[in-house]
Design a protein around this motif. Structure first.
Motif, PDB file in Angstrom:
ATOM      1  N   ILE A   2       0.844  -1.211   0.000  1.00 32.06           N
ATOM      2  CA  ILE A   2       0.000   0.000   0.000  1.00 32.06           C
ATOM      3  C   ILE A   2       0.876   1.256   0.000  1.00 32.06           C
ATOM      4  O   ILE A   2       0.621   2.218  -0.719  1.00 32.06           O
ATOM      5  CB  ILE A   2      -0.958  -0.003   1.218  1.00 32.06           C
ATOM      6  CG1 ILE A   2      -1.993  -1.135   1.067  1.00 32.06           C
ATOM      7  CG2 ILE A   2      -1.652   1.339   1.391  1.00 32.06           C
ATOM      8  CD1 ILE A   2      -2.810  -1.394   2.327  1.00 32.06           C
ATOM      9  N   ARG A   3       1.944   1.200   0.766  1.00 35.52           N
ATOM     10  CA  ARG A   3       2.866   2.347   0.836  1.00 35.52           C
ATOM     11  C   ARG A   3       3.528   2.579  -0.522  1.00 35.52           C
ATOM     12  O   ARG A   3       3.641   3.715  -0.992  1.00 35.52           O
ATOM     13  CB  ARG A   3       3.928   2.065   1.913  1.00 35.52           C
ATOM     14  CG  ARG A   3       5.118   2.990   1.927  1.00 35.52           C
ATOM     15  CD  ARG A   3       4.731   4.402   2.324  1.00 35.52           C
ATOM     16  NE  ARG A   3       5.885   5.290   2.379  1.00 35.52           N
ATOM     17  CZ  ARG A   3       6.403   5.917   1.316  1.00 35.52           C
ATOM     18  NH1 ARG A   3       5.888   5.748   0.113  1.00 35.52           N
ATOM     19  NH2 ARG A   3       7.442   6.714   1.465  1.00 35.52           N
ATOM     20  N   GLU A   4       3.937   1.468  -1.147  1.00 34.12           N
ATOM     21  CA  GLU A   4       4.685   1.598  -2.388  1.00 34.12           C
ATOM     22  C   GLU A   4       3.763   1.959  -3.560  1.00 34.12           C
ATOM     23  O   GLU A   4       4.063   2.862  -4.336  1.00 34.12           O
ATOM     24  CB  GLU A   4       5.372   0.265  -2.666  1.00 34.12           C
ATOM     25  CG  GLU A   4       6.568   0.394  -3.559  1.00 34.12           C
ATOM     26  CD  GLU A   4       7.275  -0.938  -3.666  1.00 34.12           C
ATOM     27  OE1 GLU A   4       7.751  -1.455  -2.631  1.00 34.12           O
ATOM     28  OE2 GLU A   4       7.309  -1.491  -4.787  1.00 34.12           O
ATOM     29  N   ARG A   5       2.635   1.283  -3.652  1.00 35.85           N
ATOM     30  CA  ARG A   5       1.770   1.470  -4.819  1.00 35.85           C
ATOM     31  C   ARG A   5       0.953   2.756  -4.709  1.00 35.85           C
ATOM     32  O   ARG A   5       0.759   3.450  -5.688  1.00 35.85           O
ATOM     33  CB  ARG A   5       0.838   0.263  -4.933  1.00 35.85           C
ATOM     34  CG  ARG A   5      -0.295   0.367  -5.932  1.00 35.85           C
ATOM     35  CD  ARG A   5       0.089   0.131  -7.395  1.00 35.85           C
ATOM     36  NE  ARG A   5       0.692  -1.150  -7.646  1.00 35.85           N
ATOM     37  CZ  ARG A   5       0.041  -2.264  -8.012  1.00 35.85           C
ATOM     38  NH1 ARG A   5      -1.266  -2.210  -8.152  1.00 35.85           N
ATOM     39  NH2 ARG A   5       0.668  -3.385  -8.223  1.00 35.85           N
ATOM     40  N   TYR A   6       0.474   3.068  -3.494  1.00 33.67           N
ATOM     41  CA  TYR A   6      -0.470   4.188  -3.372  1.00 33.67           C
ATOM     42  C   TYR A   6       0.077   5.372  -2.584  1.00 33.67           C
ATOM     43  O   TYR A   6      -0.601   6.392  -2.445  1.00 33.67           O
ATOM     44  CB  TYR A   6      -1.781   3.695  -2.727  1.00 33.67           C
ATOM     45  CG  TYR A   6      -2.404   2.559  -3.528  1.00 33.67           C
ATOM     46  CD1 TYR A   6      -2.866   2.783  -4.818  1.00 33.67           C
ATOM     47  CD2 TYR A   6      -2.469   1.272  -3.011  1.00 33.67           C
ATOM     48  CE1 TYR A   6      -3.391   1.751  -5.577  1.00 33.67           C
ATOM     49  CE2 TYR A   6      -2.999   0.230  -3.755  1.00 33.67           C
ATOM     50  CZ  TYR A   6      -3.463   0.472  -5.037  1.00 33.67           C
ATOM     51  OH  TYR A   6      -3.978  -0.553  -5.787  1.00 33.67           O
ATOM     52  N   GLY A   7       1.274   5.244  -2.044  1.00 35.10           N
ATOM     53  CA  GLY A   7       1.862   6.359  -1.301  1.00 35.10           C
ATOM     54  C   GLY A   7       1.135   6.654   0.003  1.00 35.10           C
ATOM     55  O   GLY A   7       1.158   7.775   0.501  1.00 35.10           O
ATOM     56  N   VAL A   8       0.470   5.646   0.563  1.00 37.17           N
ATOM     57  CA  VAL A   8      -0.281   5.852   1.813  1.00 37.17           C
ATOM     58  C   VAL A   8       0.350   4.995   2.907  1.00 37.17           C
ATOM     59  O   VAL A   8       0.508   3.787   2.751  1.00 37.17           O
ATOM     60  CB  VAL A   8      -1.772   5.461   1.641  1.00 37.17           C
ATOM     61  CG1 VAL A   8      -2.528   5.653   2.952  1.00 37.17           C
ATOM     62  CG2 VAL A   8      -2.415   6.289   0.531  1.00 37.17           C
ATOM     63  N   MET A   9       0.727   5.661   3.994  1.00 39.13           N
ATOM     64  CA  MET A   9       1.293   4.967   5.155  1.00 39.13           C
ATOM     65  C   MET A   9       0.176   4.611   6.129  1.00 39.13           C
ATOM     66  O   MET A   9      -0.485   5.504   6.656  1.00 39.13           O
ATOM     67  CB  MET A   9       2.225   5.903   5.928  1.00 39.13           C
ATOM     68  CG  MET A   9       3.709   5.895   5.618  1.00 39.13           C
ATOM     69  SD  MET A   9       4.522   4.323   5.627  1.00 39.13           S
ATOM     70  CE  MET A   9       4.704   3.982   7.330  1.00 39.13           C
TER      71      MET A   9
END
Ligand SMILES: *Cc1c(COP(=O)(O)O)cnc(C)c1O
Length: 394
Positions: free
Chosen positions: A320-327
């Motif tokens: 999720i962090r890598e694909r969507y930039g959401v932590m």
């Protein structure tokens, strides 16, 4: 890797732009009258958030410092201390109580449940000599909120000191230090206040100061000493500090307090509640399960979601962090890989950020071939957020 577009974690959380601006202003040191005034002013603002007319101590280190300092100040070797445990932070506090010599009595509930006030009444009946009762108001790791007001009333009646970790509840949950008869609370600026992570905000009642002064084991001349702050800064007329304060952090904490005080404390709490409700409804509509057993005791700062069977928690979050930039966050401590945590604190609770967190989790799970109904979840969350359309821009 690029910086995240959205930090919707369990905390520390993203700050407000005004906090960042305040922290990049000129550095003014503690011997300057401008800083002395800023520090005293910030103290008063923090006191307003705690709803206390008593002393506030702003310690210069992340909230764990304040919690450890509280345990150090209060425990006399051999005293009975009741620790109410509903999660990992409470467990940690108990380790300090024991290490400093308390006869530790732990009342422990499963980490997806709150502490029932009846358990507190029973524990005090079983241990009438208890000098203090400790609880975590909002257990961020598990997303459970403890009924602090009811617990404090029982402890107050009994005459023991009420100590509460309110690190993640200040600014996001109802809290009334004076009105509820609390004795020592420690909050962190980096959760619902969305300030910087480097300070401990402590509220201390007069009778708590008396107990600390009477305790020969309470440290002095130490970074962990609350008494040093009382003697040198507060009672010394607010002209000198025990050591150089974290001047940049203080500017950030003041700016964070200003955001909440300008919008109104009640409104800040309402926004956090609304965000939490939106995320909970969204999670359920997606077909996922909440961690907290009883939604009535789910905290407003973070929503914990059970990791579906067979799903790799940490792998999904990394994706999720890598694909969507959401932590987003996993669980913490013993339950780290059993939950996803969606934070809704400060800016993360405002506007459509709760929907971003939900959509990111939902899409991330779909990408991992976990069947969830992302659209249903988003719709359900929007419905809660739009109950009062006039409010949704904040
Ligand atoms: C965040 C938090 C703390 C402080 O812990 P850190 O992991 O150092 O940020 C303590 N207690 C609670 C309930 C918290 O939410």
């Amino acid at each position: 890797m690029r910086d995240p577009m959205f930090t919707l974690t369990a905390g520390p959380t993203q700050t407000w732009p005004s906090v960042q601006a305040a922290m990049s202003g000129p550095i003014v040191y503690d011997y300057d009258p401008v800083f002395l005034e800023r520090f005293a002013r910030t103290e008063r603002k923090v006191a307003e958030l705690f709803r206390t007319s008593g002393d506030v101590v702003l310690m210069q280190g992340e909230a764990v410092l304040g919690l450890e300092a509280a345990a150090r100040a209060l425990v006399r070797p051999g005293m009975t201390a009741i620790n109410l445990v509903s999660g990992v932070y409470a467990k940690w506090f108990g380790l300090w109580l024991a290490e400093y010599g308390a006869n530790l009595v732990e009342v422990e509930v499963p980490y997806d449940e709150h502490v029932d006030p009846a358990l507190v009444r029973q524990a005090l009946a079983d241990h009438p000599d208890a000098g203090l009762v400790a609880v975590v108001h909002s257990e961020t790791p598990s997303g459970v909120l403890n009924p602090l007001r009811e617990i404090a009333a029982i402890v107050r009646d009994h005459g023991a000191l009420m100590v509460a970790d309110v690190v993640s509840s200040l600014g996001g949950e109802e809290l009334d230090f004076d009105g509820w008869g609390l004795d020592l609370c420690v909050a962190g600026p980096q959760k619902c206040l969305a300030g910087p992570p480097g300070m401990s905000l402590c509220a201390i009642s007069d009778r708590c100061w008396d107990a600390i002064r009477d305790n020969p084991s309470a440290p002095r001349g130490s970074f962990l000493s609350l008494l040093d702050w009382k003697d040198r800064w507060i009672d010394g007329g607010r002209t000198a500090f025990p050591y150089t304060p974290s001047v940049v952090e203080v500017a950030g904490v003041e700016a964070a307090c200003d955001v909440v005080l300008e919008m109104g404390l009640g409104r800040s709490i309402a926004i956090h509640r609304r965000a939490a409700r939106a995320v909970r409804e969204g999670v359920l509509a997606m077909g996922l399960e909440l961690w907290a057993r009883d939604a009535e005791f789910a905290t407003s700062c973070v929503t914990s979601v059970r990791v579906p069977d067979g799903c790799d928690c940490l792998g999904t979050l990394a994706h999720i962090r890598e694909r969507y930039g959401v932590m987003l966050s996993p669980g913490y401590g013993e339950i780290k890989e059993r939950l996803f945590r969606l934070g809704h604190q400060g800016p993360g609770a405002a506007s459509l950020n709760p929907v971003v967190a939900l959509a990111a989790l939902g899409r991330g799970l779909v990408d991992q071939e976990v069947p969830v109904r992302v659209g249903d979840g988003v719709e359900a969350a929007l419905e809660v957020l739009f109950e009062d359309p006039a409010e949704v821009s904040s």
